[in-house]
Scaffold this motif. Structure first.
Motif, PDB file in Angstrom:
ATOM      1  N   GLY A   1       5.336  14.377  -0.344  1.00 44.81           N
ATOM      2  CA  GLY A   1       5.323  14.266   1.155  1.00 44.81           C
ATOM      3  C   GLY A   1       3.894  14.101   1.767  1.00 44.81           C
ATOM      4  N   ALA A   2       3.659  13.463   2.772  1.00 44.65           N
ATOM      5  CA  ALA A   2       2.109  13.658   3.254  1.00 44.65           C
ATOM      6  C   ALA A   2       2.300  13.155   4.690  1.00 44.65           C
ATOM      7  N   ARG A   3       1.460  13.853   5.602  1.00 46.41           N
ATOM      8  CA  ARG A   3       1.374  13.432   6.874  1.00 46.41           C
ATOM      9  C   ARG A   3       0.156  12.730   7.278  1.00 46.41           C
ATOM     10  N   LEU A   4       0.242  11.586   7.801  1.00 48.60           N
ATOM     11  CA  LEU A   4      -0.977  10.896   8.485  1.00 48.60           C
ATOM     12  C   LEU A   4      -1.003  10.866   9.994  1.00 48.60           C
ATOM     13  N   LEU A   5      -2.079  11.575  10.365  1.00 46.68           N
ATOM     14  CA  LEU A   5      -2.585  11.297  11.926  1.00 46.68           C
ATOM     15  C   LEU A   5      -3.847  10.862  12.292  1.00 46.68           C
ATOM     16  N   ASN A   6      -3.590   9.823  13.144  1.00 44.17           N
ATOM     17  CA  ASN A   6      -4.851   9.102  13.634  1.00 44.17           C
ATOM     18  C   ASN A   6      -5.425   8.602  12.380  1.00 44.17           C
TER      19      ASN A   6
ATOM     20  N   ALA B   1      -5.993   5.408  -0.407  1.00 42.34           N
ATOM     21  CA  ALA B   1      -4.675   4.776  -0.812  1.00 42.34           C
ATOM     22  C   ALA B   1      -3.545   5.058  -0.136  1.00 42.34           C
ATOM     23  N   LEU B   2      -3.393   6.505   0.227  1.00 40.86           N
ATOM     24  CA  LEU B   2      -2.168   6.674   1.040  1.00 40.86           C
ATOM     25  C   LEU B   2      -2.422   6.210   2.573  1.00 40.86           C
ATOM     26  N   ALA B   3      -3.441   6.225   3.226  1.00 40.11           N
ATOM     27  CA  ALA B   3      -3.653   5.309   4.585  1.00 40.11           C
ATOM     28  C   ALA B   3      -3.451   4.154   4.693  1.00 40.11           C
ATOM     29  N   ALA B   4      -3.314   3.345   3.332  1.00 43.87           N
ATOM     30  CA  ALA B   4      -3.215   2.061   3.215  1.00 43.87           C
ATOM     31  C   ALA B   4      -1.966   1.712   3.169  1.00 43.87           C
ATOM     32  N   VAL B   5      -1.038   2.552   3.005  1.00 45.30           N
ATOM     33  CA  VAL B   5       0.205   2.285   2.735  1.00 45.30           C
ATOM     34  C   VAL B   5       1.059   1.437   4.417  1.00 45.30           C
ATOM     35  N   PRO B   6       1.626   0.423   4.028  1.00 41.27           N
ATOM     36  CA  PRO B   6       2.277  -0.060   5.560  1.00 41.27           C
ATOM     37  C   PRO B   6       3.408   0.797   5.923  1.00 41.27           C
ATOM     38  N   VAL B   7       3.235   0.801   7.275  1.00 40.18           N
ATOM     39  CA  VAL B   7       4.306   1.699   8.042  1.00 40.18           C
ATOM     40  C   VAL B   7       5.584   0.654   8.291  1.00 40.18           C
ATOM     41  N   ASP B   8       6.469   0.447   7.027  1.00 41.54           N
ATOM     42  CA  ASP B   8       7.462  -0.400   7.111  1.00 41.54           C
ATOM     43  C   ASP B   8       8.870  -0.115   6.546  1.00 41.54           C
ATOM     44  N   ALA B   9       8.788   1.312   6.278  1.00 40.95           N
ATOM     45  CA  ALA B   9      10.077   1.927   5.559  1.00 40.95           C
ATOM     46  C   ALA B   9      10.393   1.205   4.278  1.00 40.95           C
ATOM     47  N   ASP B  10       9.430   0.514   3.906  1.00 41.92           N
ATOM     48  CA  ASP B  10       9.615  -0.197   2.483  1.00 41.92           C
ATOM     49  C   ASP B  10       9.132   0.134   1.458  1.00 41.92           C
ATOM     50  N   GLY B  11       9.516   0.292   0.142  1.00 39.23           N
ATOM     51  CA  GLY B  11       8.787   0.875  -0.826  1.00 39.23           C
ATOM     52  C   GLY B  11       7.461   0.203  -1.318  1.00 39.23           C
ATOM     53  N   HIS B  12       6.472   0.898  -1.701  1.00 38.62           N
ATOM     54  CA  HIS B  12       5.324   0.451  -2.236  1.00 38.62           C
ATOM     55  C   HIS B  12       4.593   1.302  -3.402  1.00 38.62           C
TER      56      HIS B  12
END
Length: 474
Positions: free
Chosen positions: A82-87, A113-124
């Motif tokens: 689990g990770a939280r990304l803010l700004n 790498a985590l910051a580059a994950v697209p916010v689309d609810a799909d698996g990457h």
């Protein structure tokens, strides 16, 4: 470096069979591995979707956790990320470990790498330096932040790897079994072709140039519709034609040989009579015109020459017919001495040199015919070279053979005549000095006598050097 390629048809068929099976196994293995990996990854995506991001959502508040905002690890699989990304900055990152959350020390590369994950609810799929490969999904949180949830890909990779190992063992065993079984099957299938090859090799080894030839029988043709059956049928037809041709040739040679022997035998008596009458007329004491004397002398000379020609033809006919020769111990050294003495007496203008072994050299054969062959070689050197020519006769013992070499430093034999020098009625008068008549059969007799004794004779000639090399088995 060139790859080894089988040369035999059996090897090529077996290699082709194994290669095709290997390609098929490789295609099946790659397809099943990719299919299994895709299936397991889709299952991970379903688990990520079913988790609802609860563990990542519990990391939204940075305050000290209490009963209300403590990270929720219930129902979460072990090693869930689990990770939280803010700004664009990772504020929290933890992993479920034994029903509790454990902070994850992320490197700068992991954070990117985590910051580059697209916010689309799909698996990457991503790879973290401290955790390894993960399947992650990113959604928008209640605080307008980004919540990332992930599951490890290690179980998927391990399962796929185990499948690959099992496939390698199974396919390897199948390839080995197919190679052995295929080689045996191809060997059995090609037995008719092997018989055709053996028959062709047998025919190729037969002495077809001369003499009676016993042709092998026809090959059995099991099925003329197959390629091997067609080849066997064509080979049988060809062998039949060759056998007929050889039979006709042998019959023609036999007729010619009998004719030569009969003619030579019949000519001996009239030639001897002509010669006797000429000698008797020359001994007449009465007055005889000079031209008659000259004519009688020519008749006597030509009758002598014809007598020698008839004797040579009769000898060759008997040798061609395979008349058995004597097989007795023969002192070859003594024969060489006698023949050289005769040649020295007949050609005093030549220099005759002898090089003989210290011990007598003995062979098994016909003494009379061997003496005739050696004498013909020396006569050939004397007749076709001018006075002053040096002729060397060398005799040596080499392993299981006796080697006799007659060498002269005369004009030599023309190159175009050397392949035919042992033929009958072959002369080189236009290039080698000749002072006496020659039947053109001397070297033919030498070759026939040596061949009948199981030996060989070769010639090597150039201007200033002519060598006849004769070998006879001990």
């Amino acid at each position: 470096m060139r790859r080894p390629v089988p040369h035999t048809l059996r090897g090529q068929l077996t290699a082709g069979l194994v290669l095709l099976l290997a390609v098929a196994c490789l295609a099946v293995g790659v397809t099943t591995a990719l299919a299994l990996e895709g299936f397991l990854v889709s299952r991970l995506d379903q688990q990520l979707s079913a988790s609802g991001g609860r563990f990542a959502a519990s990391l939204e508040h940075e305050a000290r956790p209490d009963a209300d905002n403590r990270p929720d690890t219930r129902g979460q699989s072990e090693h869930t990320l689990g990770a939280r990304l803010l700004n664009g900055t990772i504020t929290q990152a933890a992993v479920v470990d034994e029903a509790a959350d454990r902070p994850v020390p992320l490197t700068a590369e992991d954070r990117r790498a985590l910051a580059a994950v697209p916010v689309d609810a799909d698996g990457h799929s991503i790879r973290l330096s401290v955790l390894g490969a993960y399947r992650v999904t990113a959604v928008t949180g209640d605080d307008h932040d980004v919540l990332i949830t992930g599951l490890p890909l290690h179980p998927v990779e391990e399962t796929v790897h185990r499948l690959e190992v099992v496939e390698a063992i199974v396919f390897g065993t199948a390839l080995l079994a197919t190679g052995v079984t295929g080689a045996l099957w191809v060997r059995i299938s090609l037995r008719p072709l092997h018989r055709v090859t053996a028959q062709a090799a047998n025919v190729a080894g037969l002495p077809l140039a001369s003499g009676e030839v016993a042709m092998p029988g026809p090959l059995p043709v099991t099925d003329p519709r197959t390629e091997v059956g067609q080849v066997a049928t064509a080979l049988n037809r060809m062998l039949g034609h060759v056998g007929d041709a050889l039979t006709r040739r042998q019959a023609s040679e036999e007729r010619l040989r009998h004719f030569a022997a009969d003619a030579s035998h019949e000519l001996r008596t009239p030639v001897a009579n002509i010669r006797g009458h000429a000698e008797l007329a020359l001994r007449h004491h009465g007055p005889v015109p000079p031209e008659v004397v000259r004519a009688l002398e020519r008749i006597e000379a030509e009758s002598r020459r014809m007598s020698g020609l008839v004797d040579d033809l009769l000898l060759l006919a008997r040798l061609d017919a395979g008349r058995p020769l004597d097989h007795e111990p023969v002192d070859l050294t003594l024969l060489v001495l006698d023949a050289t003495e005769d040649a020295r007496a007949a050609g005093p203008g030549h220099r005759w040199l002898l090089d003989l072994p210290e011990e007598p050299l003995t062979v098994t054969g016909d003494a009379h015919r061997l003496h005739q062959a050696i004498g013909n070689l020396l006569t050939n050197a004397r007749t076709h070279t001018p006075d002053g020519t040096e002729v060397t006769v060398r005799l040596r013992a080499e392993h299981t053979a006796a080697r006799l070499t007659v060498t002269d430093n005369g004009p030599g034999i023309p190159g175009e005549l050397q392949p035919e020098v042992f033929g009958r009625f072959v002369r080189a008068d236009h290039s080698r000095s000749r002072r006496t008549g020659s039947t053109g059969l001397g070297l033919s007799i030498v070759h026939a006598v040596v061949t009948a004794h199981g030996g060989t004779i070769e010639v090597d000639s150039r201007p200033g050097h002519t060598s006849f090399d004769m070998t006879l088995p001990h």
